[in-house]
Write a protein that holds these residues in place. Structure first.
Motif, PDB file in Angstrom:
ATOM      1  N   ARG A 100     -24.543 -57.469  24.854  1.00  0.00           N
ATOM      2  CA  ARG A 100     -25.230 -58.203  23.787  1.00  0.00           C
ATOM      3  C   ARG A 100     -25.173 -57.950  22.484  1.00  0.00           C
ATOM      4  O   ARG A 100     -25.402 -58.551  21.721  1.00  0.00           O
ATOM      5  N   GLY A 101     -25.283 -56.633  22.478  1.00  0.00           N
ATOM      6  CA  GLY A 101     -25.496 -56.016  21.022  1.00  0.00           C
ATOM      7  C   GLY A 101     -23.978 -55.136  20.324  1.00  0.00           C
ATOM      8  O   GLY A 101     -24.285 -54.779  19.314  1.00  0.00           O
ATOM      9  N   HIS A 102     -22.979 -55.149  21.148  1.00  0.00           N
ATOM     10  CA  HIS A 102     -21.840 -54.630  20.782  1.00  0.00           C
ATOM     11  C   HIS A 102     -22.008 -53.220  20.559  1.00  0.00           C
ATOM     12  O   HIS A 102     -22.249 -52.768  19.460  1.00  0.00           O
ATOM     13  N   HIS A 103     -21.882 -52.451  21.698  1.00  0.00           N
ATOM     14  CA  HIS A 103     -21.892 -50.783  21.536  1.00  0.00           C
ATOM     15  C   HIS A 103     -20.612 -50.374  22.046  1.00  0.00           C
ATOM     16  O   HIS A 103     -20.424 -50.190  23.475  1.00  0.00           O
ATOM     17  N   PRO A 104     -19.558 -50.371  21.411  1.00  0.00           N
ATOM     18  CA  PRO A 104     -18.219 -49.729  21.564  1.00  0.00           C
ATOM     19  C   PRO A 104     -18.209 -48.494  22.195  1.00  0.00           C
ATOM     20  O   PRO A 104     -17.201 -47.958  22.803  1.00  0.00           O
ATOM     21  N   GLU A 105     -19.459 -47.534  22.117  1.00  0.00           N
ATOM     22  CA  GLU A 105     -19.257 -46.244  22.625  1.00  0.00           C
ATOM     23  C   GLU A 105     -19.531 -46.385  24.165  1.00  0.00           C
ATOM     24  O   GLU A 105     -19.058 -45.400  24.815  1.00  0.00           O
ATOM     25  N   PHE A 106     -19.829 -47.526  24.826  1.00  0.00           N
ATOM     26  CA  PHE A 106     -19.951 -47.709  26.322  1.00  0.00           C
ATOM     27  C   PHE A 106     -18.765 -48.217  26.897  1.00  0.00           C
ATOM     28  O   PHE A 106     -18.166 -49.398  26.093  1.00  0.00           O
ATOM     29  N   PRO A 107     -18.486 -48.225  27.988  1.00  0.00           N
ATOM     30  CA  PRO A 107     -17.568 -49.092  28.729  1.00  0.00           C
ATOM     31  C   PRO A 107     -18.375 -50.318  29.073  1.00  0.00           C
ATOM     32  O   PRO A 107     -19.517 -50.254  29.241  1.00  0.00           O
ATOM     33  N   SER A 108     -17.388 -51.688  29.111  1.00  0.00           N
ATOM     34  CA  SER A 108     -18.363 -52.666  29.026  1.00  0.00           C
ATOM     35  C   SER A 108     -17.518 -53.685  29.950  1.00  0.00           C
ATOM     36  O   SER A 108     -16.087 -53.729  29.807  1.00  0.00           O
ATOM     37  N   VAL A 109     -18.324 -54.634  30.452  1.00  0.00           N
ATOM     38  CA  VAL A 109     -17.670 -56.154  30.972  1.00  0.00           C
ATOM     39  C   VAL A 109     -18.195 -57.143  30.134  1.00  0.00           C
ATOM     40  O   VAL A 109     -19.446 -57.237  30.265  1.00  0.00           O
ATOM     41  N   VAL A 110     -17.535 -57.974  29.492  1.00  0.00           N
ATOM     42  CA  VAL A 110     -18.018 -58.965  28.769  1.00  0.00           C
ATOM     43  C   VAL A 110     -17.167 -60.246  29.163  1.00  0.00           C
ATOM     44  O   VAL A 110     -16.171 -60.465  29.879  1.00  0.00           O
ATOM     45  N   THR A 111     -17.765 -61.255  28.656  1.00  0.00           N
ATOM     46  CA  THR A 111     -17.290 -62.703  28.908  1.00  0.00           C
ATOM     47  C   THR A 111     -16.839 -63.181  27.343  1.00  0.00           C
ATOM     48  O   THR A 111     -17.116 -62.770  26.522  1.00  0.00           O
ATOM     49  N   THR A 112     -16.106 -64.268  27.662  1.00  0.00           N
ATOM     50  CA  THR A 112     -15.413 -64.983  26.175  1.00  0.00           C
ATOM     51  C   THR A 112     -16.455 -65.815  25.673  1.00  0.00           C
ATOM     52  O   THR A 112     -15.957 -67.169  25.762  1.00  0.00           O
ATOM     53  N   ASN A 113     -17.824 -65.334  24.841  1.00  0.00           N
ATOM     54  CA  ASN A 113     -18.398 -66.225  24.400  1.00  0.00           C
ATOM     55  C   ASN A 113     -18.051 -67.220  23.288  1.00  0.00           C
ATOM     56  O   ASN A 113     -18.602 -68.379  23.396  1.00  0.00           O
ATOM     57  N   ARG A 114     -17.224 -66.472  22.518  1.00  0.00           N
ATOM     58  CA  ARG A 114     -16.964 -67.500  21.638  1.00  0.00           C
ATOM     59  C   ARG A 114     -15.816 -68.443  21.855  1.00  0.00           C
ATOM     60  O   ARG A 114     -16.153 -69.396  21.442  1.00  0.00           O
ATOM     61  N   GLU A 115     -15.002 -68.195  22.659  1.00  0.00           N
ATOM     62  CA  GLU A 115     -14.193 -69.456  23.401  1.00  0.00           C
ATOM     63  C   GLU A 115     -14.998 -70.366  23.970  1.00  0.00           C
ATOM     64  O   GLU A 115     -14.493 -71.370  24.108  1.00  0.00           O
ATOM     65  N   GLY A 116     -16.063 -69.733  24.768  1.00  0.00           N
ATOM     66  CA  GLY A 116     -16.935 -70.661  25.254  1.00  0.00           C
ATOM     67  C   GLY A 116     -17.479 -71.863  24.579  1.00  0.00           C
ATOM     68  O   GLY A 116     -17.721 -72.931  24.934  1.00  0.00           O
TER      69      GLY A 116
END
Length: 324
Positions: free
Chosen positions: A148-164
């Motif tokens: 939710r905060g965009h932390h590129p230093e970590f591996p992450s799994v996200v969803t397509t909030n903008r496309e949603g």
């Protein structure tokens, strides 16, 4: 700068072997010496790397998971995805919430120092990322779920909030709804900004009200707009709970859904099928997000490099009677 076992030994005035014995509960160490070593470990914030711990005493075969609260409606699905995956791999799960604020954080940090688990899955609680980042830099493997905060230093799994958000806007526009009300989540959440941006890509003149993901604010946003005399023909709420509040306010005001006002939510929690009328919503793949994050973490613990870019799982618009 990463704290090492040598730093602990030097500060405690003992050998690295003694520190290792205290950490791994192997070998005889005088009680007062062991207590001093543990005190120094706590003071310095030393976290053994998963590799070092594995070599010294074998992995705990346990994964930690840190979440803000179990009261979040979609948290159960994320958690089930994690549990299914870690148990299938022969791991256990330790779950931590931040329900008691600083006290909960300190308890969690203590469990990290005690090496109660090998790696950590995180649905980011507020005001904790500094601590998590520090632990990660000291060697704790971490994977974020719904960054939710965009932390590129970590591996992450996200969803397509903008496309949603965009899919909700396109659906309403196709139905001739051109005066939408958007009830957002908290503005400091990345998902809030993305859902709003995606919606505005297609409906730039939307009325936007800042929300907090609660039923009460979803209801209040609609009540206040009706009281102001502002015309609107649809509602896009950033979660299903807020959308349920909007439905309640519209019903109380005598507005027909969907004839007068169409309503779209976000998440597709189980409740969405049982509102009156059933809620059109943007489905998040919450269980799959939990499964994928757990797979990435377990793979990393097994020596597989975590993906450098976020793993993105798509949203899906689910059409029901509130916005056919």
């Amino acid at each position: 700068m990463r704290v090492t076992i040598a730093d602990v030994a030097r500060e405690a005035g003992v050998s690295k072997t003694t520190v290792s014995r205290v950490i791994n509960t192997k070998g005889e160490v005088d009680g007062s010496t062991a207590a001093r070593v543990r005190e120094v470990i706590a003071q310095l914030g030393y976290v053994p790397s998963s590799g070092a711990v594995g070599l010294a005493r074998g992995n705990s075969r346990t994964v930690g998971m840190l979440v803000p609260s179990l009261a979040w409606p979609w948290m159960g699905e994320v958690l089930q995805g994690v549990v299914d995956t870690v148990e299938a791999a022969g791991y256990g799960l330790l779950l931590f919430t931040i329900s008691r604020g600083a006290e909960s954080v300190e308890h969690f940090i203590g469990r990290v120092s005690a090496r109660a688990f090998d790696g950590l899955l995180v649905v980011e609680p507020e005001n904790t990322m500094d601590k998590i980042t520090e632990l990660h830099r000291k060697g704790l493997p971490v994977v974020l779920i719904d960054d939710r905060g965009h932390h590129p230093e970590f591996p992450s799994v996200v969803t397509t909030n903008r496309e949603g958000g965009a899919s909700a806007a396109r659906h309403l526009l196709a139905a001739g709804r051109t005066r939408p009300l958007v009830i957002t989540g908290p503005l400091h959440f990345g998902c809030t900004r993305e859902r709003t941006a995606g919606f505005r890509d297609h409906q730039p003149d939307a009325i936007v009200v800042t929300g907090d993901f609660t039923e009460a604010l979803g209801r209040r946003a609609v009540e206040e707009l009706i009281a102001s005399g502002t015309a609107f023909d649809s509602v896009f709420a950033h979660n299903d709970i807020s959308a349920a509040g909007a439905l309640r306010a519209l019903r109380a005001a005598g507005r027909s859904v969907p004839d007068d006002v169409a309503v779209v939510g976000f998440d597709d929690i189980p409740m969405a099928e049982h509102t009156e009328p059933p809620l059109t919503t943007v489905r998040q793949p919450t269980r799959r997000m939990g499964e994928m994050a757990a797979r990435i973490l377990l793979g990393h613990l097994g020596g597989v490099a975590a993906p450098a870019e976020p793993v993105v799982l798509p949203t899906e618009l689910v059409v029901r009677a509130s916005a056919p």
